[in-house]
Write an enzyme that holds these catalytic residues in place. Structure first.
Site, PDB file in Angstrom:
ATOM      1  N   CYS A   2      13.100   5.455  10.286  1.00 22.12           N
ATOM      2  CA  CYS A   2      14.334   5.138   9.574  1.00 22.12           C
ATOM      3  C   CYS A   2      14.762   3.729   9.959  1.00 22.12           C
ATOM      4  O   CYS A   2      14.219   3.126  10.887  1.00 22.12           O
ATOM      5  CB  CYS A   2      15.450   6.099   9.963  1.00 22.12           C
ATOM      6  SG  CYS A   2      15.071   7.805   9.583  1.00 22.12           S
ATOM      7  N   GLY A  28      12.662   3.533   5.169  1.00 20.61           N
ATOM      8  CA  GLY A  28      13.098   4.852   4.715  1.00 20.61           C
ATOM      9  C   GLY A  28      13.586   4.774   3.293  1.00 20.61           C
ATOM     10  O   GLY A  28      14.454   3.954   2.982  1.00 20.61           O
ATOM     11  N   ASN A 101      17.268   6.395  14.595  1.00 19.17           N
ATOM     12  CA  ASN A 101      15.876   6.212  14.180  1.00 19.17           C
ATOM     13  C   ASN A 101      14.992   6.781  15.276  1.00 19.17           C
ATOM     14  O   ASN A 101      15.084   6.358  16.427  1.00 19.17           O
ATOM     15  CB  ASN A 101      15.572   4.721  13.981  1.00 19.17           C
ATOM     16  CG  ASN A 101      14.088   4.423  13.826  1.00 19.17           C
ATOM     17  OD1 ASN A 101      13.631   3.360  14.237  1.00 19.17           O
ATOM     18  ND2 ASN A 101      13.332   5.319  13.259  1.00 19.17           N
ATOM     19  N   GLY A 102      14.144   7.736  14.908  1.00 22.84           N
ATOM     20  CA  GLY A 102      13.240   8.322  15.881  1.00 22.84           C
ATOM     21  C   GLY A 102      13.133   9.807  15.679  1.00 22.84           C
ATOM     22  O   GLY A 102      13.506  10.331  14.626  1.00 22.84           O
ATOM     23  N   TYR A 257       1.960  -1.152  10.571  1.00 24.60           N
ATOM     24  CA  TYR A 257       2.413  -0.777   9.232  1.00 24.60           C
ATOM     25  C   TYR A 257       3.920  -0.855   9.003  1.00 24.60           C
ATOM     26  O   TYR A 257       4.372  -1.427   8.021  1.00 24.60           O
ATOM     27  CB  TYR A 257       1.923   0.650   8.927  1.00 24.60           C
ATOM     28  CG  TYR A 257       2.543   1.274   7.696  1.00 24.60           C
ATOM     29  CD1 TYR A 257       2.238   0.797   6.417  1.00 24.60           C
ATOM     30  CD2 TYR A 257       3.442   2.342   7.802  1.00 24.60           C
ATOM     31  CE1 TYR A 257       2.811   1.370   5.279  1.00 24.60           C
ATOM     32  CE2 TYR A 257       4.011   2.920   6.675  1.00 24.60           C
ATOM     33  CZ  TYR A 257       3.694   2.431   5.416  1.00 24.60           C
ATOM     34  OH  TYR A 257       4.258   2.998   4.300  1.00 24.60           O
TER      35      TYR A 257
HETATM   36  O1  LIG Z   1      -4.383   6.700   4.296  1.00 26.34           O
HETATM   37  P1  LIG Z   1      -3.035   6.836   3.679  1.00 26.34           P
HETATM   38  O2  LIG Z   1      -2.445   8.176   3.978  1.00 26.34           O
HETATM   39  O3  LIG Z   1      -3.028   6.506   2.226  1.00 26.34           O
HETATM   40  O4  LIG Z   1      -2.044   5.846   4.438  1.00 26.34           O
HETATM   41  C1  LIG Z   1      -2.306   4.497   4.685  1.00 26.34           C
HETATM   42  C2  LIG Z   1      -1.824   3.615   3.565  1.00 26.34           C
HETATM   43  O5  LIG Z   1      -0.390   3.798   3.356  1.00 26.34           O
HETATM   44  C3  LIG Z   1       0.280   2.588   3.612  1.00 26.34           C
HETATM   45  O6  LIG Z   1       0.580   1.894   2.406  1.00 26.34           O
HETATM   46  P2  LIG Z   1       1.944   2.070   1.588  1.00 26.34           P
HETATM   47  O7  LIG Z   1       1.614   2.232   0.150  1.00 26.34           O
HETATM   48  O8  LIG Z   1       2.780   3.140   2.170  1.00 26.34           O
HETATM   49  O9  LIG Z   1       2.778   0.736   1.798  1.00 26.34           O
HETATM   50  P3  LIG Z   1       2.460  -0.831   1.649  1.00 26.34           P
HETATM   51  O10 LIG Z   1       2.705  -1.198   0.208  1.00 26.34           O
HETATM   52  O11 LIG Z   1       3.436  -1.466   2.579  1.00 26.34           O
HETATM   53  O12 LIG Z   1       1.061  -1.108   2.048  1.00 26.34           O
HETATM   54  C4  LIG Z   1      -0.648   1.757   4.462  1.00 26.34           C
HETATM   55  O13 LIG Z   1      -0.414   0.370   4.294  1.00 26.34           O
HETATM   56  C5  LIG Z   1      -2.002   2.150   3.903  1.00 26.34           C
HETATM   57  O14 LIG Z   1      -2.272   1.434   2.705  1.00 26.34           O
HETATM   58  N1  LIG Z   2      12.336   8.435  10.628  1.00 27.45           N
HETATM   59  C1  LIG Z   2      13.367   8.648  11.401  1.00 27.45           C
HETATM   60  O1  LIG Z   2      13.728   7.864  12.259  1.00 27.45           O
HETATM   61  C2  LIG Z   2      14.020   9.985  11.208  1.00 27.45           C
HETATM   62  C3  LIG Z   2      15.296  10.257  11.976  1.00 27.45           C
HETATM   63  C4  LIG Z   2      15.566  11.757  12.066  1.00 27.45           C
HETATM   64  N2  LIG Z   2      14.586  12.394  12.904  1.00 27.45           N
HETATM   65  C5  LIG Z   2      15.602  12.366  10.682  1.00 27.45           C
HETATM   66  O2  LIG Z   2      14.683  13.058  10.300  1.00 27.45           O
HETATM   67  O3  LIG Z   2      16.540  12.120   9.964  1.00 27.45           O
HETATM   68 MG   LIG Z   3      -0.664   0.035   2.173  1.00 27.11          MG
END
Ligand SMILES: O=P(O)(O)OC[C@H]1O[C@H](OP(=O)(O)OP(=O)(O)O)[C@H](O)[C@@H]1O
Ligand SMILES: NC(=O)CC[C@H](N)C(=O)O
Ligand SMILES: [Mg+2]
Length: 503
Positions: A2, A28, A101-102, A257
């Site tokens: 988050c 998020g 967040n967490g 990421y």
């Molecule tokens: O193996 P997977 O389960 O598919 O997860 C990995 C992928 O998901 C993320 O991209 P995402 O589309 O979330 O965001 P981005 O546009 O920032 O790359 C990450 O950058 C990889 O491309």
């Molecule tokens: N990604 C997060 O930081 C999630 C915060 C919290 N555990 C929720 O689920 O709302």
């Molecule tokens: Mg990606």
């Protein structure tokens, strides 16, 4: 993951909170919320949706006050119901509102303890609402009718001894100010900054430094693991290390990421770390694929672009943006269910055939988690006429669930769980596959700040820094949070009592 923000200002803060949340949207996409204080009352707007859809002019006009906190949510516990959107509120002591967040790893024990010993009922399945109630309980235990900075620090020391897991937190206390604290390992990021105005000095706390940039706050520093900072309403600041054994261990996956490249976390530029990941992976490709017949390097937008460009330069091979990203589709990995994630890859990315036709292409991604993206992208590359499709991942094999704020609860959904390179390569349909080693990834991120000697890297290593995770825990987590169970608990949450939050 988050995103959280908090501002103690001398002028109205709602617009800056909104702007801060907008640049943290990548952390998020499911829900957003802002709480401000005016006339000794909390003003709240929270709902499911993106920041731009949750807050309309009428909400912004009601969010009056010079102090406030905000949140964008990617659920890792509980349900996706709007009743679990954040910030949360507790009326006693004083009135507290908190954004987190967490993810807490001892949430079940905390819930029991709160009910049986502290006589507090928590009406949602959110771990963040538990954290709020633990904090409220500890603040309640202090003597006297007002809180001193020392009272607040003692309360947070006690929170650290009760709570385990990842928690970067910001909370408002009516009549007092804002507190910000980070778990003793510093798993989740948290920074603060300040801005001088004619009305006086203002402070902002945020998950990533990019939020400070967007709101014209000057970066001051990271909140240290275990540290708590108390910002009084009139702009004074008190801080204290509240953990007994803080161990600096930021999450490695933030750099791979989650975080934006223009953020700096724990004195490490996310962008520089990605460049370094590219250099090291480029070296490995050159070393291990000596019969190199790559014509072109193509990133899988968006997160891997900086990494892929560096690999191309390192190998002296042309870099091309062979996939076009639909700017109106969000991040697929943080979407709630697999069906939606799968559909979104095609809606999000499309190939420019001329960049693939008759070529041996090296596709680069930052990570392969469930394999949803890589499998479909490789198929698209082939349909566009690629001769050979090689694949490189800037992160090592993701083999283990995450329990600290990334929603990867189930080992079985991870494509590398229990599999070796050749099997994974075959499953995603690549001709060759290469992963960065954990040593290279750690060095790529860690070189910029020698103070950080350790990273939270459980998704790669299976070692959990809080020492409270065993196979039994992971099995229960899987049962509770696989896609099917999540769907069921979302339905059950529909009738949960919510705070009044006019539409
Ligand atoms: O193996 P997977 O389960 O598919 O997860 C990995 C992928 O998901 C993320 O991209 P995402 O589309 O979330 O965001 P981005 O546009 O920032 O790359 C990450 O950058 C990889 O491309
Ligand atoms: N990604 C997060 O930081 C999630 C915060 C919290 N555990 C929720 O689920 O709302
Ligand atoms: Mg990606």
């Amino acid at each position: 993951m988050c995103g959280i923000v908090g501002i103690v200002g001398q002028t109205p803060v709602s617009q800056s909170l909104y702007d801060g949340l907008t640049v943290l949207q990548h952390r998020g996409q499911d829900a957003a919320g802002i709480v401000t204080i005016s006339d000794n009352m909390f003003r709240l707007r929270k709902a499911n949706g993106l920041v731009k859809d949750v807050f309309h002019t009428r909400h912004m006009l009601r969010l009056q006050g010079n102090i406030g906190v905000g949140h964008v949510r990617y659920p890792t516990a509980g349900t996706s119901s709007s009743s679990e959107a954040q910030p949360f509120y507790a009326n006693s002591p004083f009135g507290i509102s908190l954004a987190h967040n967490g993810n807490l790893t001892n949430a079940n024990e905390l819930k029991k303890w709160l009910f049986n010993s502290a006589k507090r009922h928590v009406n949602t399945t959110s771990d963040s609402e538990l954290l709020l109630n633990i904090l409220a309980h500890e603040l309640q235990e202090t003597e006297g009718l007002s809180l001193t900075p020392d009272d607040i620090f003692t309360a947070i020391e006690n929170v650290h001894t009760r709570v385990r897991g990842g928690y970067a937190t910001v909370a408002l206390i009516i009549g007092h100010g804002m507190i910000a604290f980070r778990d003793p390992q510093g798993i989740r990021p948290l920074v603060f900054g300040k801005r001088e105005t004619e009305a006086g000095v203002e402070y902002m706390v945020a998950s990533e430094s990019v939020a400070l940039d967007a709101c014209d706050f000057e970066f001051v520093r990271d909140v240290a693991p275990g540290e708590a900072i108390f910002f009084t309403e009139d702009g004074q600041i008190h801080s204290k290390q509240c953990a007994q054994n803080p161990i600096y261990s930021p999450c490695l996956f933030e750099f791979v990421y989650f975080a934006r490249p223009d953020s700096t976390i724990d004195k490490i530029s996310v962008y520089q770390s990605r460049i370094e990941m590219g250099k090291r992976l480029g070296d490995k490709i050159a070393r291990e694929w000596d019969d190199l017949d790559i014509d072109v390097v193509i990133p899988i937008p968006e997160t891997s672009c900086d990494i892929a460009l560096e690999i191309a330069q390192h190998l002296d091979i042309p870099y091309r943006q062979g996939f076009v990203k639909n700017r109106y589709i969000g991040r697929t990995f943080i979407m709630p269910g697999q069906a939606e994630r799968k559909k979104s890859v095609r809606r999000k990315l499309n190939a420019i055939s001329s960049e693939f036709k008759g070529k041996n292409v090296l596709l680069v991604d930052d990570s392969i988690v469930r394999g949803t993206t890589s499998e479909q992208i490789i198929e698209m590359a082939r349909q566009s006429g690629a001769k050979k499709v090689y694949f490189a991942s800037a992160a090592p094999e993701v083999r283990f669930p995450n329990v600290y704020g990334i929603d990867m609860p189930s080992a079985n959904e991870l494509i590398a769980h229990g599999r070796e390179l050749d099997d994974i390569c075959q499953l995603i349909g690549a001709d060759k596959l290469i992963y960065q080693s954990i040593e290279d990834l750690t060095a790529a991120v860690g070189f910029a700040n020698p103070e950080v000697k350790h990273f939270e890297a459980s998704v790669f290593t299976g070692q959990y820094i809080t020492n409270d995770i065993d196979q039994g825990y992971l099995e229960k987590l899987d049962e509770a949070r696989n896609d099917e169970s999540k769907e069921q608990s979302d339905k059950n949450a529909e009738s949960v009592i919510d705070m009044h939050n006019e539409g």
